[in-house]
Each structure stands twice: as structure tokens, then as C-alpha cells.
Scaffold this motif. Structure first.
Motif, PDB file in Angstrom:
ATOM      1  N   GLU A  79       0.838   4.080  -2.934  1.00  0.00           N
ATOM      2  CA  GLU A  79       0.507   5.482  -2.675  1.00  0.00           C
ATOM      3  C   GLU A  79       1.628   6.397  -3.149  1.00  0.00           C
ATOM      4  OE1 GLU A  79      -0.902   8.417   0.961  1.00  0.00           O
ATOM      5  OE2 GLU A  79      -1.500   6.301   0.928  1.00  0.00           O
ATOM      6  N   ASP A  80       2.866   5.997  -2.936  1.00  0.00           N
ATOM      7  CA  ASP A  80       3.992   6.805  -3.429  1.00  0.00           C
ATOM      8  C   ASP A  80       3.937   6.916  -4.951  1.00  0.00           C
ATOM      9  OD1 ASP A  80       4.945   7.164  -0.867  1.00  0.00           O
ATOM     10  OD2 ASP A  80       6.492   5.613  -1.014  1.00  0.00           O
TER      11      ASP A  80
ATOM     12  N   VAL B 216      -8.961   8.090  -5.682  1.00  0.00           N
ATOM     13  CA  VAL B 216      -7.962   9.120  -5.393  1.00  0.00           C
ATOM     14  C   VAL B 216      -8.610  10.489  -5.589  1.00  0.00           C
ATOM     15  CG1 VAL B 216      -5.670  10.014  -5.919  1.00  0.00           C
ATOM     16  CG2 VAL B 216      -6.176   7.566  -6.271  1.00  0.00           C
TER      17      VAL B 216
ATOM     18  N   GLY C 128       0.797  -1.218   0.000  1.00  0.00           N
ATOM     19  CA  GLY C 128       0.000   0.000   0.000  1.00  0.00           C
ATOM     20  C   GLY C 128       0.827   1.263   0.000  1.00  0.00           C
TER      21      GLY C 128
ATOM     22  N   ARG D  44       1.176   9.296  -5.964  1.00  0.00           N
ATOM     23  CA  ARG D  44       1.560  10.690  -5.705  1.00  0.00           C
ATOM     24  C   ARG D  44       2.633  11.196  -6.673  1.00  0.00           C
ATOM     25  NH1 ARG D  44      -0.457  12.854  -1.084  1.00  0.00           N
ATOM     26  NH2 ARG D  44      -1.562  11.402   0.305  1.00  0.00           N
TER      27      ARG D  44
ATOM     28  N   ILE E 287      -6.718   8.630   0.230  1.00  0.00           N
ATOM     29  CA  ILE E 287      -6.925   7.622  -0.805  1.00  0.00           C
ATOM     30  C   ILE E 287      -7.643   6.440  -0.169  1.00  0.00           C
ATOM     31  CG2 ILE E 287      -5.786   6.055  -2.413  1.00  0.00           C
ATOM     32  CD1 ILE E 287      -3.478   8.100  -2.536  1.00  0.00           C
TER      33      ILE E 287
END
Length: 297
Positions: A7-8, A34, A3, A11, A20
Motif C-alpha cells: 500500500e505504501d 485502487v 500488505g 501511494r 484499496i
């Protein structure tokens, strides 16, 4: 899925305006919502059974940006996909046949154009359901523990020689095999008020193109409650066939008949990749698909 890594990655491509969140989680894919300052984006991570989807979707968007979802980014190795919002699924409006009247010619044009890329797509993991492969897949289906009664399995077994004949008849017509969405229903056709876009290509295969409408017509019957004799079906068939040429009504009928069985082979492939605890619920839907194919015997 990692996860934090996901997410990185998200982004790195968009700037979330809030948390998110998981939109849905299935054995074959997980989708995250998102939030953005000006709307929303969608992240999808695909399980191995659908790992081909990000590359396929990115290729389709590159060639057909007006009729599939906008791909913001994709990672082929990790089977990650980041999509712009495509609007509202037409199922929200009751799955009106008018929506399909607008969408099907565009989809047919995409299929015609994608025939040139079919071999490349096969080489990158899109399942092979070309007509020549189908008799062997039928025999494989008969070896499975199917969610059917014994007399229904016997009917399937008895139809095997005729199915092989139908496949041979279909191949003679020479319609180019190409991408076939195989889940073309009201939850995967979106509109933003100006454009119709087809989403969720994870059930796709390289197959006979006309088999696409097996699913479309099923949901017009079941959800929109159109009787099989409703004039809408002929109208939608004709508008779909127009980009393909003339004198194809018999080919279309044959492709739908064969395609009903090809659709069961795709479901069998999905079943093979399910955890044991997901199979009982999956088999409820699988039985419906199998019985719809049986009706073609």
C-alpha cells in the motif's frame, strides 16, 4: 505479500480516493483494485512462477503503448505491477469475433517487433518454449501423473516420435520466435472504445508466435459457440498472418498443431507451482487442455 508495504508503494505512485480492495487472489497472482478520483488503477503482485511479468509488461508498454496496458510503475525485484485501467474486457460483450479482427493484426505487429528482444526476455525469466525445446518437454510431460485415462496417456506416448517430426518441420520455416501470450482470450483483451489492449502477460513464453491463436480459437469455439468450420476462423487467421507475409497457411496450421501441445507444457509448469489443495480444481482445466491436444494426434 506485505500488505502495508504494498500500500505504501501504491501511494507513492498514485493517490487512492478510497479503500484499496482485493479484486481477486490466485496461487499465481493477487490483484488489488485502487480507486482514484478520476477512475481506477490496478496493483498486481506475481508469485514466483510469474515473477517475470512486471518487467516484461513494462518493456512492452515502453515499446507498444497503444496496445498493452499503461504501466504506472513496476518493481522487478518484488514482482509488483501498477497499471492504469484499460477499459472493458471484450468478454463482457460476448467475445465477438469482430473484436479479434481489430486486435490480431496489432498483436502480430507487436510479436514481430518483439523478436529482437526475445533473448533478453529469456534471460529475465520468460519461459523458454522455443520449438527446439518442445520434444524434450513432451517427454517430460509423459513422466507426469496426468489427469487422463490410461488409454489417453498411451496415445500421447505413441505420438511422441511424430511430435518430434512436426517440431522439426515447423522449425524449417524460419518464422522468428518471439513473445507468445498463451492466454489470449476474451478476458485479457480490453477495449476503451478507441483502443484494443492485451493484458495479463504472466502465462507468456518465447515460442512460435502463431501458437497464440490456440487459446483464442478455443474460446471462440467454447464461449462464442462458433463451430470449427465457421468462416470467421479463416478470416481471423488471415488478418493475423497479414503482418507476417504471404504463403503461411500451412505453417499456421502446423504451428497450431504443435502449439496445442506447447500449451500443455505451460499448464504443467503452472501445476508445479501450485499448493496441493489447488491441484484438484486446476486439473479439471488441465484435462481439457490435454484432451484438446490429444485431438491433434
Amino acid at each position: 505479500m506485505d500488505g502495508a508495504a504494498a500500500e505504501d508503494w501504491i501511494r507513492a505512485h498514485v493517490e487512492p480516493a478510497g479503500a484499496i480492495e482485493t479484486a481477486h487472489e490466485r496461487p499465481w497472482a493477487t490483484v488489488l483494485r485502487v480507486p482514484l478520483a478520476d477512475g481506477v488503477a490496478w496493483f498486481k503482485t506475481c508469485a514466483p512462477v510469474q515473477a517475470f511479468e512486471p518487467r516484461l509488461t513494462a518493456g512492452l508498454f515502453a515499446r507498444w503503448p497503444d496496445r498493452v496496458a499503461e504501466v504506472i510503475a513496476h518493481d522487478e525485484e518484488r514482482a509488483w505491477l501498477l497499471l492504469a485501467d484499460a477499459g472493458t474486457p471484450v468478454g463482457t460483450f460476448g467475445n465477438p469475433p469482430e473484436a479479434w479482427l481489430a486486435a490480431l493484426p496489432l498483436y502480430a505487429e507487436l510479436q514481430r517487433g518483439e523478436a529482437a528482444h526475445a533473448q533478453d526476455q529469456l534471460e529475465h525469466g520468460v519461459p523458454d518454449l522455443r520449438v527446439a525445446t518442445l520434444p524434450a518437454r513432451y517427454e517430460g510431460l509423459l513422466q507426469r501423473n496426468l489427469p487422463l485415462d490410461r488409454d489417453e496417456v498411451d496415445r500421447l506416448r505413441g505420438f511422441a516420435p511424430r511430435f518430434a517430426e512436426l517440431c522439426a518441420e515447423l522449425a524449417v520455416h524460419g518464422v522468428p520466435e518471439t513473445i507468445q501470450h498463451d492466454d489470449l482470450h476474451m478476458a485479457n483483451l480490453y477495449t476503451d472504445g478507441e483502443r484494443m489492449r492485451v493484458l495479463d502477460w504472466g502465462d507468456s513464453s518465447i515460442s512460435h508466435p502463431f501458437a497464440s491463436l490456440v487459446v483464442t480459437f478455443r474460446f471462440l469455439e467454447e464461449r462464442t459457440k462458433l463451430p470449427p468450420t465457421d468462416p470467421w476462423f479463416a478470416r481471423l487467421r488471415d488478418t493475423y498472418l497479414e503482418p507476417w507475409g504471404s504463403d503461411l497457411l500451412d505453417v499456421f496450421a502446423l504451428a497450431r498443431r504443435v502449439g496445442a501441445f506447447a500449451h500443455t507444457f505451460a499448464w504443467a509448469r503452472q501445476q508445479d507451482h501450485l499448493p496441493d489443495n489447488a491441484r484438484p480444481e486446476f486439473d479439471k482445466g488441465f484435462a481439457i487442455i490435454l484432451r484438446r491436444a490429444l485431438a491433434q494426434t
